[in-house]
Design an enzyme around this catalytic site. Structure first.
Site, mmCIF file in Angstrom:
data_model
loop_
_atom_site.group_PDB
_atom_site.id
_atom_site.type_symbol
_atom_site.label_atom_id
_atom_site.label_comp_id
_atom_site.label_asym_id
_atom_site.label_seq_id
_atom_site.Cartn_x
_atom_site.Cartn_y
_atom_site.Cartn_z
ATOM 1 C CD GLU A 155 -16.737 1.178 -18.667
ATOM 2 O OE1 GLU A 155 -16.648 0.726 -17.514
ATOM 3 O OE2 GLU A 155 -17.820 1.469 -19.200
ATOM 4 C CB SER A 185 -18.028 3.722 -15.205
ATOM 5 O OG SER A 185 -19.280 3.532 -14.623
ATOM 6 N NE ARG A 207 -19.362 -2.156 -18.710
ATOM 7 C CZ ARG A 207 -20.145 -3.177 -18.363
ATOM 8 N NH1 ARG A 207 -20.173 -4.293 -19.102
ATOM 9 N NH2 ARG A 207 -20.944 -3.097 -17.351
HETATM 10 C C1 LIG Z 1 -24.173 9.060 -18.220
HETATM 11 C C2 LIG Z 1 -23.577 7.798 -18.789
HETATM 12 C C3 LIG Z 1 -23.946 6.548 -18.279
HETATM 13 C C4 LIG Z 1 -23.392 5.390 -18.796
HETATM 14 N N1 LIG Z 1 -23.781 4.193 -18.284
HETATM 15 C C5 LIG Z 1 -23.256 3.050 -18.775
HETATM 16 C C6 LIG Z 1 -23.657 1.779 -18.231
HETATM 17 O O1 LIG Z 1 -24.479 1.683 -17.345
HETATM 18 N N2 LIG Z 1 -23.075 0.669 -18.767
HETATM 19 C C7 LIG Z 1 -22.153 0.717 -19.769
HETATM 20 O O2 LIG Z 1 -21.674 -0.350 -20.218
HETATM 21 N N3 LIG Z 1 -21.770 1.910 -20.291
HETATM 22 C C8 LIG Z 1 -22.289 3.062 -19.833
HETATM 23 N N4 LIG Z 1 -21.896 4.269 -20.358
HETATM 24 C C9 LIG Z 1 -20.847 4.305 -21.395
HETATM 25 C C10 LIG Z 1 -21.388 4.269 -22.854
HETATM 26 O O3 LIG Z 1 -22.700 4.823 -22.940
HETATM 27 C C11 LIG Z 1 -21.393 2.854 -23.411
HETATM 28 O O4 LIG Z 1 -20.086 2.325 -23.472
HETATM 29 C C12 LIG Z 1 -22.018 2.798 -24.808
HETATM 30 O O5 LIG Z 1 -22.224 1.451 -25.161
HETATM 31 C C13 LIG Z 1 -21.165 3.484 -25.874
HETATM 32 O O6 LIG Z 1 -21.954 3.606 -27.059
HETATM 33 P P1 LIG Z 1 -21.681 4.785 -28.099
HETATM 34 O O7 LIG Z 1 -22.569 4.585 -29.259
HETATM 35 O O8 LIG Z 1 -21.781 6.100 -27.423
HETATM 36 O O9 LIG Z 1 -20.175 4.465 -28.495
HETATM 37 P P2 LIG Z 1 -18.971 5.505 -28.638
HETATM 38 O O10 LIG Z 1 -18.714 6.124 -27.300
HETATM 39 O O11 LIG Z 1 -19.225 6.414 -29.771
HETATM 40 O O12 LIG Z 1 -17.783 4.527 -28.996
HETATM 41 C C14 LIG Z 1 -17.231 3.669 -28.007
HETATM 42 C C15 LIG Z 1 -16.268 2.700 -28.692
HETATM 43 O O13 LIG Z 1 -17.011 1.805 -29.505
HETATM 44 C C16 LIG Z 1 -16.586 1.892 -30.872
HETATM 45 N N5 LIG Z 1 -17.793 1.769 -31.699
HETATM 46 C C17 LIG Z 1 -18.894 2.544 -31.698
HETATM 47 N N6 LIG Z 1 -19.798 2.099 -32.591
HETATM 48 C C18 LIG Z 1 -19.241 0.989 -33.155
HETATM 49 C C19 LIG Z 1 -19.662 0.086 -34.176
HETATM 50 N N7 LIG Z 1 -20.836 0.219 -34.803
HETATM 51 N N8 LIG Z 1 -18.803 -0.922 -34.524
HETATM 52 C C20 LIG Z 1 -17.592 -1.078 -33.923
HETATM 53 N N9 LIG Z 1 -17.132 -0.243 -32.966
HETATM 54 C C21 LIG Z 1 -17.955 0.783 -32.583
HETATM 55 C C22 LIG Z 1 -15.946 3.252 -31.009
HETATM 56 O O14 LIG Z 1 -15.025 3.299 -32.086
HETATM 57 C C23 LIG Z 1 -15.286 3.402 -29.640
HETATM 58 O O15 LIG Z 1 -14.067 2.682 -29.600
HETATM 59 C C24 LIG Z 1 -22.438 5.455 -19.859
HETATM 60 C C25 LIG Z 1 -22.084 6.707 -20.383
HETATM 61 C C26 LIG Z 1 -22.645 7.872 -19.863
HETATM 62 C C27 LIG Z 1 -22.244 9.192 -20.447
#
Ligand SMILES: Cc1cc2nc3c(=O)[nH]c(=O)nc-3n(C[C@H](O)[C@H](O)[C@H](O)COP(=O)(O)OP(=O)(O)OC[C@H]3O[C@@H](n4cnc5c(N)ncnc54)[C@H](O)[C@@H]3O)c2cc1C
Length: 296
Positions: A292, A222, A173
């Site tokens: 996380e 998580s 992560r």
């Molecule tokens: C119901 C649910 C289930 C989930 N299951 C999982 C799972 O199974 N496994 C898992 O790993 N995660 C899981 N997650 C967490 C989340 O979906 C992941 O971490 C996902 O990859 C985040 O993507 P996002 O576009 O929403 O990023 P955001 O939440 O918008 O951003 C997360 C971080 O990444 C940075 N970021 C976003 N885009 C970029 C970019 N283009 N360049 C650089 N930095 C960037 C942001 O600034 C921030 O620091 C879950 C979340 C939910 C709500």
């Protein structure tokens, strides 16, 4: 539309909105107003926003789909760059696919399977963008983005360039492509020909998510990273904290690894609950839990 910061007009190339609640931009449904939200129409627009913010001392935050974010109750008094829409379709070359980082990871996983490829199927159901997944080195059910990511195009220190991920540090992560150190623009994945199991793997992973995760309530997934040799959810449950609630924030009754917003939760509620869970788990099991979720 021209948007102004004081008397300065923002560079063009964006959809822009003002005073938007972060609760509308994050899956936790928590957070005060973002002063300006920018939706980039091109990679150049992303670069222009970063330059404009830096030159004018404007705080900048980057969001994908906001699914791993706990946003402040006080909101954010700067630009929120929301990169959650693909700027182009994925490009296929044999078993290689290049996707815009604003693409939905789940949509990309499904599409690659329709193209007869496999490698992303275990990540289907992670609700964020490709960029968010690279930033977080997202993973699920034995799959992790780093297993298939080969190159990434980033904007770093004002330069737009491709980086070979073998030169980079991707851990659990955690990656070197996370804002604010850089903005991930495009990602190149090396997949393989589907051996006929990919669609079934997607179905199995989606079924497990529906069965185990509290998808009916707002959350950021998580809450804690998996501690070495343990599962955060199991430790929290073992400490009797399932269902424990502070304000509108609750340790999910369905999966103790998730904190859910049962209605009107604030950042303060979630922060207090995180601190409480960490304290109890440390006292009773000796294991230290590290969040996380990221904060704005
Ligand atoms: C119901 C649910 C289930 C989930 N299951 C999982 C799972 O199974 N496994 C898992 O790993 N995660 C899981 N997650 C967490 C989340 O979906 C992941 O971490 C996902 O990859 C985040 O993507 P996002 O576009 O929403 O990023 P955001 O939440 O918008 O951003 C997360 C971080 O990444 C940075 N970021 C976003 N885009 C970029 C970019 N283009 N360049 C650089 N930095 C960037 C942001 O600034 C921030 O620091 C879950 C979340 C939910 C709500």
């Amino acid at each position: 539309m021209n948007v102004f910061w004081g008397n300065m007009a923002l560079p063009e190339g964006f959809g822009a909105e003002v005073n938007i609640p972060l609760s509308e931009l994050t899956s936790f449904r928590i957070g005060g107003n973002a002063k300006v939200v920018l939706h980039p129409h091109s990679y150049n627009a992303i670069r222009d926003a970063v330059t404009f913010a830096a030159q004018n001392g404007i705080p900048l935050a980057l969001l994908g789909k906001g699914t791993n974010i706990l946003a402040s109750d006080r909101g954010f008094g700067g630009f929120v760059l929301r990169f959650d829409t693909p700027l182009h379709e994925p490009v296929y070359r044999g078993t290689t696919v290049i996707a815009c980082c604003g693409t939905s990871l789940t949509a990309l996983a499904r599409e690659t399977v329709r193209h007869g490829l496999m490698g992303l199927e275990r990540l289907c159901g992670i609700p964020g963008t490709v960029g968010g997944a690279c930033a977080m080195n997202a993973g699920a059910y034995g799959g992790e983005i780093k297993q298939v990511l080969v190159r990434i195009r980033v904007l770093k220190d004002g330069r737009d360039r491709w980086i070979d991920v073998r030169d980079c540090d991707l851990g659990y992560r955690r990656s070197a492509f996370s804002f604010p150190s850089c903005i991930a623009l495009e990602a190149e994945f090396s997949l393989r020909h589907d051996d006929g199991t990919a669609a079934q793997t997607i179905q199995t992973c989606m079924d497990k998510r529906r069965e185990k995760q509290p998808l009916e309530l707002p959350s950021a997934g998580s809450t804690f990273k998996r501690p070495e040799g343990h599962f955060a959810g199991a430790l929290i449950e073992q400490c009797g904290l399932k269902g424990f609630t502070i304000g509108g924030a609750q340790v999910s009754e369905k999966h103790a690894g998730f904190i859910v917003n049962v209605g009107g939760a604030t950042e303060a509620d979630v922060s207090s609950l995180i601190a409480y869970v960490q304290r109890v788990v440390l006292e009773r099991t000796g294991v230290s839990l590290e969040p996380e979720i990221k904060r704005i």
